[in-house]
Design a protein around this motif. Sequence first.
Motif, short mmCIF file in Angstrom:
data_model
loop_
_atom_site.label_atom_id
_atom_site.label_comp_id
_atom_site.label_asym_id
_atom_site.label_seq_id
_atom_site.Cartn_x
_atom_site.Cartn_y
_atom_site.Cartn_z
N VAL A 128 0.77 -1.22 -0.02
CA VAL A 128 0.11 -0.17 -0.11
C VAL A 128 0.90 1.32 -0.15
N ARG A 129 0.27 2.42 -0.43
CA ARG A 129 0.62 3.58 -0.25
C ARG A 129 0.17 4.37 0.85
N LEU A 130 1.25 5.14 1.71
CA LEU A 130 0.37 6.00 2.82
C LEU A 130 -0.34 7.25 2.56
N ASP A 131 0.02 7.62 1.55
CA ASP A 131 -0.66 8.91 0.97
C ASP A 131 -1.95 8.61 0.25
N THR A 132 -2.53 7.37 0.21
CA THR A 132 -3.47 6.96 -0.60
C THR A 132 -4.91 7.24 0.32
N ILE A 133 -5.76 8.10 -0.34
CA ILE A 133 -7.10 8.37 0.43
C ILE A 133 -7.93 7.08 0.38
N PHE A 134 -8.49 6.80 1.52
CA PHE A 134 -9.52 5.47 1.64
C PHE A 134 -10.91 5.74 1.04
N HIS A 135 -11.70 5.01 0.92
CA HIS A 135 -13.05 5.29 0.72
C HIS A 135 -13.74 6.10 2.00
N SER A 136 -12.87 6.08 3.04
CA SER A 136 -13.58 7.05 4.14
C SER A 136 -13.19 8.43 4.00
N GLY A 137 -12.43 8.74 3.04
CA GLY A 137 -12.18 9.99 2.70
C GLY A 137 -10.86 10.50 3.53
N MET A 138 -10.32 9.58 4.15
CA MET A 138 -9.06 9.95 5.03
C MET A 138 -8.07 9.08 4.75
N ALA A 139 -6.58 9.29 4.95
CA ALA A 139 -5.63 8.69 4.83
C ALA A 139 -5.21 7.82 5.91
N ALA A 140 -4.19 7.05 5.76
CA ALA A 140 -3.69 5.94 7.02
C ALA A 140 -3.52 6.61 8.15
N LEU A 141 -2.77 7.89 8.09
CA LEU A 141 -2.41 8.42 9.41
C LEU A 141 -3.70 9.17 10.06
N HIS A 142 -4.59 9.52 9.40
CA HIS A 142 -5.92 10.14 9.94
C HIS A 142 -6.49 9.02 10.65
N GLU A 143 -6.56 7.75 9.98
CA GLU A 143 -7.45 6.59 10.55
C GLU A 143 -6.72 6.20 11.86
N ALA A 144 -5.21 6.28 11.94
CA ALA A 144 -4.43 5.88 13.04
C ALA A 144 -4.99 6.88 14.38
N VAL A 145 -4.88 8.34 13.97
CA VAL A 145 -5.24 9.31 14.82
C VAL A 145 -6.53 9.07 15.68
N LEU A 146 -7.71 8.71 14.83
CA LEU A 146 -9.08 8.28 15.07
C LEU A 146 -9.20 7.20 16.02
N SER A 147 -8.35 6.31 15.79
CA SER A 147 -8.26 5.07 16.74
C SER A 147 -7.59 5.55 17.88
N GLY A 148 -7.26 6.49 18.16
CA GLY A 148 -6.56 6.90 19.66
C GLY A 148 -5.38 6.17 19.67
N ASN A 149 -4.64 5.42 18.96
CA ASN A 149 -3.47 4.51 19.26
C ASN A 149 -2.18 5.29 18.72
N LEU A 150 -1.78 5.79 19.83
CA LEU A 150 -0.25 6.47 19.52
C LEU A 150 0.69 5.75 18.94
N GLU A 151 1.15 4.24 19.52
CA GLU A 151 1.83 3.65 18.91
C GLU A 151 1.64 3.27 17.22
N CYS A 152 0.30 3.26 16.82
CA CYS A 152 0.05 3.09 15.39
C CYS A 152 0.59 4.35 14.81
N VAL A 153 0.43 5.44 15.33
CA VAL A 153 0.66 6.81 14.56
C VAL A 153 2.35 6.77 14.52
N LYS A 154 2.84 6.31 15.46
CA LYS A 154 4.47 6.51 15.50
C LYS A 154 4.93 5.63 14.48
N LEU A 155 4.36 4.29 14.46
CA LEU A 155 4.75 3.56 13.30
C LEU A 155 4.53 3.96 11.96
N LEU A 156 3.49 4.47 11.59
CA LEU A 156 3.21 4.93 10.26
C LEU A 156 4.01 6.11 10.05
#
Length: 226
Positions: A128-156
Amino acid sequence: MKYSYQYPVSQYTRPSTYTPATHYTPSLYSHKQYSTSSYSPSSYSSVKYTPTYYTPPSYTPAYKTTSTYTPISSKPSRRGSAAPAQRAPTVPVKPAKAVRFTNDVLFQDHIRHGELELIGRFMRARKVRLDTIFHSGMAALHEAVLSGNLECVKLLIKYGADVHQRDEDGWTPLHMACSDGYPEIARYLLSLGASAEAENENGEKPADLIDPNCRELSKLFEVGCV
């Protein structure tokens, strides 16, 4: 006495005309002619009365009784007898087709569930590409922030996610962190240089989306702190 039975009846006459000549003797009936000997009780024979009881005729139903029915499965098989009953042809059931999801859909699901190991596999395999906009209208980093998972944000971010990435409405990851009340993620993004002055399509800055009850985020964006 007016009447005397000493005198014959012939002497008792009216001076006029009536003179009975003889005594009246009925000619038809005489007690001498009637004899009880002619009546014999033995000549009377009473017939014994025997009552007859009603017996309904036997009822034979028109349909066959269940006792005469023998299911086919219970009949003993006989060699050389009639051919066995043909069974209905068995229609083969086709197995259901497996649903295959695209890599973007699977990657988005791994982010929402915080599956860090699977996220790392996707990134290392470059599926995958990290700059891809999903069908939700957000990118991967936006999805990680909404999940509230700081470790996932750091990994991305470690694999190259952009902290300035915008979704289809112009929101940055910092907008997401302030709107949903994640001060730890907002602090981390600010430490990496995320812009506090970035505006979305509605002209809103990240600080404009902070809930007044979230004191920790409010202090983070006070004058002079950012």
